[in-house]
Design an enzyme around this catalytic site. Structure first.
Site, PDB file in Angstrom:
ATOM      1  N   GLY A  11       0.833  -1.211   0.000  1.00 40.19           N
ATOM      2  CA  GLY A  11       0.000   0.000   0.000  1.00 40.19           C
ATOM      3  C   GLY A  11       0.857   1.247   0.000  1.00 40.19           C
ATOM      4  CB  ALA A  12       4.290   1.665  -1.168  1.00 42.09           C
ATOM      5  CG  ASN A  13      -0.827   3.505  -4.149  1.00 46.01           C
ATOM      6  OD1 ASN A  13      -0.872   2.404  -3.626  1.00 46.01           O
ATOM      7  ND2 ASN A  13      -1.902   4.195  -4.433  1.00 46.01           N
ATOM      8  N   GLY A  15      -1.137   7.713   1.361  1.00 50.06           N
ATOM      9  CA  GLY A  15      -1.190   7.890   2.811  1.00 50.06           C
ATOM     10  C   GLY A  15       0.068   7.507   3.577  1.00 50.06           C
ATOM     11  CE1 TYR A 165      -9.450  -0.716   8.535  1.00 50.00           C
ATOM     12  CE2 TYR A 165     -10.239   0.374  10.519  1.00 50.00           C
ATOM     13  CZ  TYR A 165      -9.259   0.185   9.566  1.00 50.00           C
ATOM     14  OH  TYR A 165      -8.073   0.905   9.646  1.00 50.00           O
TER      15      TYR A 165
END
Ligand SMILES: NC(=O)c1ccc[n+]([C@@H]2O[C@H](COP(=O)([O-])OP(=O)(O)OC[C@H]3O[C@@H](n4cnc5c(N)ncnc54)[C@H](OP(=O)(O)O)[C@@H]3O)[C@@H](O)[C@H]2O)c1
Length: 283
Positions: A11-13, A15, A165
């Site tokens: 999820g490095a793209n 936030g 979640y």
């Protein structure tokens, strides 16, 4: 961490993952930005390279909602790299409405927990061979309201996206504790952290651009992504963390997680269920 260290961040793209990539790239280390979208990944890659001045930052593609995509990535990674020093399991999703992964699992459980469970297990051999190495899982304070619904883990009967979640974020902690136990003596550690409330794209639907009411309302009061990444950077780089294993962090300090998260039988049961769900040969 030095320029020979190899780091994978999911999820490095966006936030916290993107902010973590920028700061870790500034150390000169080799950073593998693991993203599901080539387009969003390439845009972020340029930003990370420009802002850090580090050209050893790379993009690799993996959809954590697809077990095949995870396995394909792990094979590709191992062909290309002989070491892995830090794995940061950061990617996460909050999406109202009932959705499933490519393999038919409830989306939050499937991506936030199961995807990272498989990814980590598939990379354990290279992590152990690279010891000392660190696994860092990004969870949330929301885990305190969470429970693992073993009788209906896909929440087909009683679904709300907050319940889903919270279950997935509790699973992140139970996974961290069980993993840390199994890693004892290997030189690889597993810890997790809650970043606090951070103004990111979490909760924003990537197709429609709409966010949940609560996230839009509260965003002005949240921390920046750079602030949200501080504990990740601390856990990845600090000498204070050498040998620290199986802890939950908030604001760079080890703090207690919920009572439920320490239940050893639940952690073992979740591990066994997850192993069955990914149908793999992992031990
Ligand atoms: N923001 C907060 O207040 C907060 C609080 C507590 C915990 N956290 C945790 O912090 C972590 C990072 O979230 P964030 O706030 O930085 O949110 P974000 O800006 O929405 O970033 C989430 C990242 O996860 C990726 N992702 C989502 N589904 C994926 C999939 N199927 N496969 C691969 N990657 C996927 C996203 O990719 P795309 O851009 O392609 O969708 C994005 O890169 C999450 O684990 C979250 O639970 C955040």
């Amino acid at each position: 961490m030095d320029k020979n260290s190899i780091v994978v961040i999911t999820g490095a793209n966006s936030g916290i993952g993107k902010a973590t990539s920028i700061e870790l790239a500034r150390t000169g280390a080799v950073i593998i930005m693991l993203c599901r979208s080539k387009k969003r990944g390439e845009e972020a890659l340029q930003d990370v390279r420009n802002l850090s001045g580090n050209n050893s930052v790379e993009l690799m593609i993996c959809d954590l909602g697809s077990l095949k995509s995870i396995r394909d990535f792990c094979l590709e990674f191992k062909k290309k790299y002989q070491r892995l020093n830090v794995l940061i399991n950061n990617a996460g999703v909050i999406l109202p409405g009932y959705h499933q992964t490519a393999d038919g699992y409830e989306l939050h459980f499937g991506v936030n927990h199961l995807g990272h469970f498989l990814l980590t297990n598939e990379l354990l051999d290279i992590l152990i061979a690279s010891a000392p190495a660190r696994v860092i899982n990004v969870t949330s304070g929301i885990h305190k309201t969470g429970k693992i619904y073993f009788e209906d883990v896909n929440l087909k009967k009683n679904y709300t996206f907050w319940r889903a979640y919270a279950q997935s974020k509790l699973a992140n902690i139970l996974f961290t504790y069980e993993l840390s136990k199994r890693l004892k003596g290997t030189g690889v550690t597993a810890n997790c952290f809650h970043p606090g409330a951070v103004a990111t794209r979490l909760g924003i639907n990537r197709d429609t651009g709409f966010g949940t009411f609560i996230t839009r309302l509260l965003k002005p009061f949240f921390q920046t992504s750079k602030q949200g990444a501080e504990t990740a950077i601390y856990l990845a780089t600090s000498n204070d963390i050498e040998g620290v294993n199986g802890k939950y962090f908030y604001r760079k300090r080890s703090v207690p997680s919920s009572k439920r998260s320490y239940d050893k039988a639940t952690a073992k049961k979740l591990w066994d269920l997850s192993k069955k769900m990914v149908e793999s040969e992992i031990e």
